[in-house]
Design a protein around this motif. Structure first.
Motif, PDB file in Angstrom:
ATOM      1  N   HIS A  55      -4.467 -16.602   3.171  1.00 21.66           N
ATOM      2  CA  HIS A  55      -4.220 -17.562   1.953  1.00 21.66           C
ATOM      3  C   HIS A  55      -4.373 -16.518   0.787  1.00 21.66           C
ATOM      4  O   HIS A  55      -3.635 -16.658  -0.324  1.00 21.66           O
ATOM      5  CB  HIS A  55      -5.083 -18.663   1.857  1.00 21.66           C
ATOM      6  N   ASP A  56      -5.040 -15.516   0.856  1.00 20.54           N
ATOM      7  CA  ASP A  56      -5.135 -14.417  -0.335  1.00 20.54           C
ATOM      8  C   ASP A  56      -4.004 -13.766  -0.459  1.00 20.54           C
ATOM      9  O   ASP A  56      -3.525 -13.425  -1.389  1.00 20.54           O
ATOM     10  CB  ASP A  56      -6.468 -13.541  -0.109  1.00 20.54           C
ATOM     11  N   VAL A  57      -3.430 -13.119   0.607  1.00 22.20           N
ATOM     12  CA  VAL A  57      -2.000 -12.571   0.848  1.00 22.20           C
ATOM     13  C   VAL A  57      -1.149 -13.155   0.178  1.00 22.20           C
ATOM     14  O   VAL A  57      -0.277 -12.883  -0.634  1.00 22.20           O
ATOM     15  CB  VAL A  57      -1.727 -11.884   2.329  1.00 22.20           C
ATOM     16  N   ARG A  58      -0.853 -14.299   0.459  1.00 24.75           N
ATOM     17  CA  ARG A  58       0.149 -15.310   0.061  1.00 24.75           C
ATOM     18  C   ARG A  58       0.063 -15.895  -1.334  1.00 24.75           C
ATOM     19  O   ARG A  58       1.072 -15.792  -2.246  1.00 24.75           O
ATOM     20  CB  ARG A  58       0.008 -16.742   0.871  1.00 24.75           C
ATOM     21  N   HIS A  59      -1.288 -15.865  -1.672  1.00 24.77           N
ATOM     22  CA  HIS A  59      -1.519 -16.306  -3.209  1.00 24.77           C
ATOM     23  C   HIS A  59      -1.525 -15.192  -4.371  1.00 24.77           C
ATOM     24  O   HIS A  59      -0.781 -15.258  -5.400  1.00 24.77           O
ATOM     25  CB  HIS A  59      -3.031 -16.783  -3.291  1.00 24.77           C
ATOM     26  N   ASP A  60      -1.874 -13.895  -3.913  1.00 28.77           N
ATOM     27  CA  ASP A  60      -1.714 -13.032  -4.873  1.00 28.77           C
ATOM     28  C   ASP A  60      -2.013 -11.516  -4.181  1.00 28.77           C
ATOM     29  O   ASP A  60      -3.161 -11.091  -4.059  1.00 28.77           O
ATOM     30  CB  ASP A  60      -2.925 -12.952  -5.961  1.00 28.77           C
ATOM     31  N   ILE A  61      -0.941 -11.065  -3.882  1.00 27.59           N
ATOM     32  CA  ILE A  61      -0.958  -9.780  -2.982  1.00 27.59           C
ATOM     33  C   ILE A  61      -1.352  -8.728  -3.875  1.00 27.59           C
ATOM     34  O   ILE A  61      -2.086  -7.673  -3.124  1.00 27.59           O
ATOM     35  CB  ILE A  61       0.727  -9.488  -2.555  1.00 27.59           C
ATOM     36  N   ASP A  62      -1.025  -8.678  -4.982  1.00 27.61           N
ATOM     37  CA  ASP A  62      -1.811  -7.562  -6.017  1.00 27.61           C
ATOM     38  C   ASP A  62      -3.017  -7.441  -5.835  1.00 27.61           C
ATOM     39  O   ASP A  62      -3.667  -6.353  -5.913  1.00 27.61           O
ATOM     40  CB  ASP A  62      -1.118  -7.802  -7.217  1.00 27.61           C
ATOM     41  N   LYS A  63      -3.905  -8.598  -6.243  1.00 33.56           N
ATOM     42  CA  LYS A  63      -5.130  -8.652  -6.117  1.00 33.56           C
ATOM     43  C   LYS A  63      -5.625  -8.169  -4.787  1.00 33.56           C
ATOM     44  O   LYS A  63      -6.788  -7.276  -4.645  1.00 33.56           O
ATOM     45  CB  LYS A  63      -5.700  -9.972  -6.313  1.00 33.56           C
ATOM     46  N   VAL A  64      -4.948  -8.465  -3.557  1.00 30.44           N
ATOM     47  CA  VAL A  64      -5.526  -7.887  -2.262  1.00 30.44           C
ATOM     48  C   VAL A  64      -5.323  -6.567  -2.075  1.00 30.44           C
ATOM     49  O   VAL A  64      -6.270  -5.785  -1.615  1.00 30.44           O
ATOM     50  CB  VAL A  64      -4.700  -8.870  -1.074  1.00 30.44           C
ATOM     51  N   VAL A  65      -4.308  -5.961  -2.495  1.00 35.12           N
ATOM     52  CA  VAL A  65      -3.844  -4.484  -2.549  1.00 35.12           C
ATOM     53  C   VAL A  65      -5.127  -3.915  -3.379  1.00 35.12           C
ATOM     54  O   VAL A  65      -5.559  -2.814  -3.272  1.00 35.12           O
ATOM     55  CB  VAL A  65      -2.591  -4.271  -2.675  1.00 35.12           C
ATOM     56  N   LYS A 117      -7.986  -4.614  -4.098  1.00 30.49           N
ATOM     57  CA  LYS A 117      -9.313  -4.731  -3.401  1.00 30.49           C
ATOM     58  C   LYS A 117      -9.203  -3.620  -2.341  1.00 30.49           C
ATOM     59  O   LYS A 117     -10.303  -2.824  -2.221  1.00 30.49           O
ATOM     60  CB  LYS A 117      -9.607  -6.051  -2.620  1.00 30.49           C
ATOM     61  N   ILE A 118      -8.395  -3.457  -1.787  1.00 27.80           N
ATOM     62  CA  ILE A 118      -8.247  -2.311  -0.595  1.00 27.80           C
ATOM     63  C   ILE A 118      -8.250  -1.066  -1.387  1.00 27.80           C
ATOM     64  O   ILE A 118      -9.111  -0.224  -0.776  1.00 27.80           O
ATOM     65  CB  ILE A 118      -7.126  -2.463   0.296  1.00 27.80           C
ATOM     66  N   VAL A 119      -7.602  -0.946  -2.282  1.00 24.92           N
ATOM     67  CA  VAL A 119      -7.416   0.434  -2.878  1.00 24.92           C
ATOM     68  C   VAL A 119      -8.885   0.847  -3.519  1.00 24.92           C
ATOM     69  O   VAL A 119      -9.421   1.956  -3.547  1.00 24.92           O
ATOM     70  CB  VAL A 119      -6.529   0.429  -4.193  1.00 24.92           C
ATOM     71  N   GLN A 120      -9.512  -0.103  -4.243  1.00 26.88           N
ATOM     72  CA  GLN A 120     -10.853   0.135  -4.767  1.00 26.88           C
ATOM     73  C   GLN A 120     -11.764   0.683  -3.786  1.00 26.88           C
ATOM     74  O   GLN A 120     -12.551   1.414  -3.847  1.00 26.88           O
ATOM     75  CB  GLN A 120     -11.293  -1.067  -5.523  1.00 26.88           C
ATOM     76  N   LEU A 121     -11.813  -0.226  -2.480  1.00 29.42           N
ATOM     77  CA  LEU A 121     -12.618   0.201  -1.365  1.00 29.42           C
ATOM     78  C   LEU A 121     -12.216   1.670  -0.695  1.00 29.42           C
ATOM     79  O   LEU A 121     -13.288   2.547  -0.612  1.00 29.42           O
ATOM     80  CB  LEU A 121     -12.553  -0.817  -0.221  1.00 29.42           C
ATOM     81  N   VAL A 122     -11.114   1.878  -0.738  1.00 28.58           N
ATOM     82  CA  VAL A 122     -10.561   3.260  -0.284  1.00 28.58           C
ATOM     83  C   VAL A 122     -11.341   4.406  -1.327  1.00 28.58           C
ATOM     84  O   VAL A 122     -11.352   5.472  -0.815  1.00 28.58           O
ATOM     85  CB  VAL A 122      -9.119   3.208  -0.104  1.00 28.58           C
ATOM     86  N   ASN A 123     -11.133   4.233  -2.511  1.00 26.49           N
ATOM     87  CA  ASN A 123     -11.338   5.032  -3.569  1.00 26.49           C
ATOM     88  C   ASN A 123     -12.784   5.263  -3.858  1.00 26.49           C
ATOM     89  O   ASN A 123     -13.245   5.780  -4.686  1.00 26.49           O
ATOM     90  CB  ASN A 123     -10.563   4.893  -4.810  1.00 26.49           C
ATOM     91  N   SER A 124     -13.774   4.311  -3.306  1.00 27.13           N
ATOM     92  CA  SER A 124     -15.105   4.201  -3.734  1.00 27.13           C
ATOM     93  C   SER A 124     -15.762   5.259  -3.040  1.00 27.13           C
ATOM     94  O   SER A 124     -15.448   5.731  -1.952  1.00 27.13           O
ATOM     95  CB  SER A 124     -15.636   3.100  -3.523  1.00 27.13           C
ATOM     96  N   LEU A 154       0.975  -1.401  -0.092  1.00 32.63           N
ATOM     97  CA  LEU A 154       0.057   0.169   0.017  1.00 32.63           C
ATOM     98  C   LEU A 154       0.836   1.242  -0.096  1.00 32.63           C
ATOM     99  O   LEU A 154       0.612   2.177  -0.806  1.00 32.63           O
ATOM    100  CB  LEU A 154      -0.890  -0.014   1.321  1.00 32.63           C
ATOM    101  N   HIS A 155       1.794   1.182   0.805  1.00 33.31           N
ATOM    102  CA  HIS A 155       2.840   2.353   0.841  1.00 33.31           C
ATOM    103  C   HIS A 155       3.555   2.463  -0.423  1.00 33.31           C
ATOM    104  O   HIS A 155       3.618   3.874  -0.841  1.00 33.31           O
ATOM    105  CB  HIS A 155       3.834   2.190   2.101  1.00 33.31           C
ATOM    106  N   LYS A 156       3.904   1.570  -1.075  1.00 31.01           N
ATOM    107  CA  LYS A 156       4.636   1.638  -2.277  1.00 31.01           C
ATOM    108  C   LYS A 156       3.683   2.364  -3.471  1.00 31.01           C
ATOM    109  O   LYS A 156       3.917   3.061  -4.256  1.00 31.01           O
ATOM    110  CB  LYS A 156       4.987   0.392  -3.079  1.00 31.01           C
ATOM    111  N   ARG A 157       2.499   2.252  -3.398  1.00 26.96           N
ATOM    112  CA  ARG A 157       1.280   2.756  -4.181  1.00 26.96           C
ATOM    113  C   ARG A 157       0.956   4.302  -3.649  1.00 26.96           C
ATOM    114  O   ARG A 157       0.142   4.757  -4.368  1.00 26.96           O
ATOM    115  CB  ARG A 157       0.169   2.040  -4.304  1.00 26.96           C
ATOM    116  N   GLY A 158       1.557   4.569  -2.897  1.00 25.25           N
ATOM    117  CA  GLY A 158       1.360   5.973  -2.411  1.00 25.25           C
ATOM    118  C   GLY A 158       0.122   6.318  -1.223  1.00 25.25           C
ATOM    119  O   GLY A 158      -0.143   7.339  -1.011  1.00 25.25           O
TER     120      GLY A 158
END
Length: 134
Positions: free
Chosen positions: A115-125, A127-134, A32-36
């Motif tokens: 398991h979601d974080v381990r499997h696909d961290i980008d997808k998790v992030v 999802k978080i970004v989408q909720l924050v920006n909605s 998240l921090h890397k994405r600003g």
């Protein structure tokens, strides 16, 4: 292998293990921090002390371990002792209670599983970004 500590010693040692700043949390926060994105951690004033909090967007994120928070617990609870059944069920009930409280306070709540974080961290992030920006 038998435990070389007494039950009291084991209890003391386990009580020292805290659930803050786990590798999973730090990995998600780092992305998240890397994405600003900037956020607060473990906000004591909110029910359940969410792992990541976006105050302006009113988004609370919990990053939960599959075992400790009982991911699909009914499917495997028969494999654990009564102690763990009670412990995990209490964790799950507390999670539901905190989720309801936050929703009533007007917060959006997102629960991320290990398991979601381990499997696909980008997808998790994402999802978080989408909720924050909605």
């Amino acid at each position: 292998m038998p435990d070389n500590l007494t039950p009291e010693q084991r209890s003391y040692c386990m009580s020292r293990n805290k659930g803050k700043d786990t590798k999973l949390e730090m990995r998600v926060r780092s992305e998240l921090h890397k994405r600003g994105y900037r956020f607060r951690k473990h906000v004591k004033e909110l029910p359940g002390k969410p792992d990541v909090v976006f105050t302006k967007a009113k988004v609370a994120v919990f990053i939960d371990g599959d075992f400790w928070h009982g991911y699909r617990f009914p499917a495997w609870e028969h494999k654990v002792s009564d102690f763990w059944k009670q412990k995990i069920n209490k964790n799950r009930e507390r999670d539901r209670r905190n989720h309801r409280k936050l929703r009533r306070m007007g917060w959006k709540v997102l629960r991320i599983w290990e398991h979601d974080v381990r499997h696909d961290i980008d997808k998790v992030v994402d999802k978080i970004v989408q909720l924050v920006n909605s």
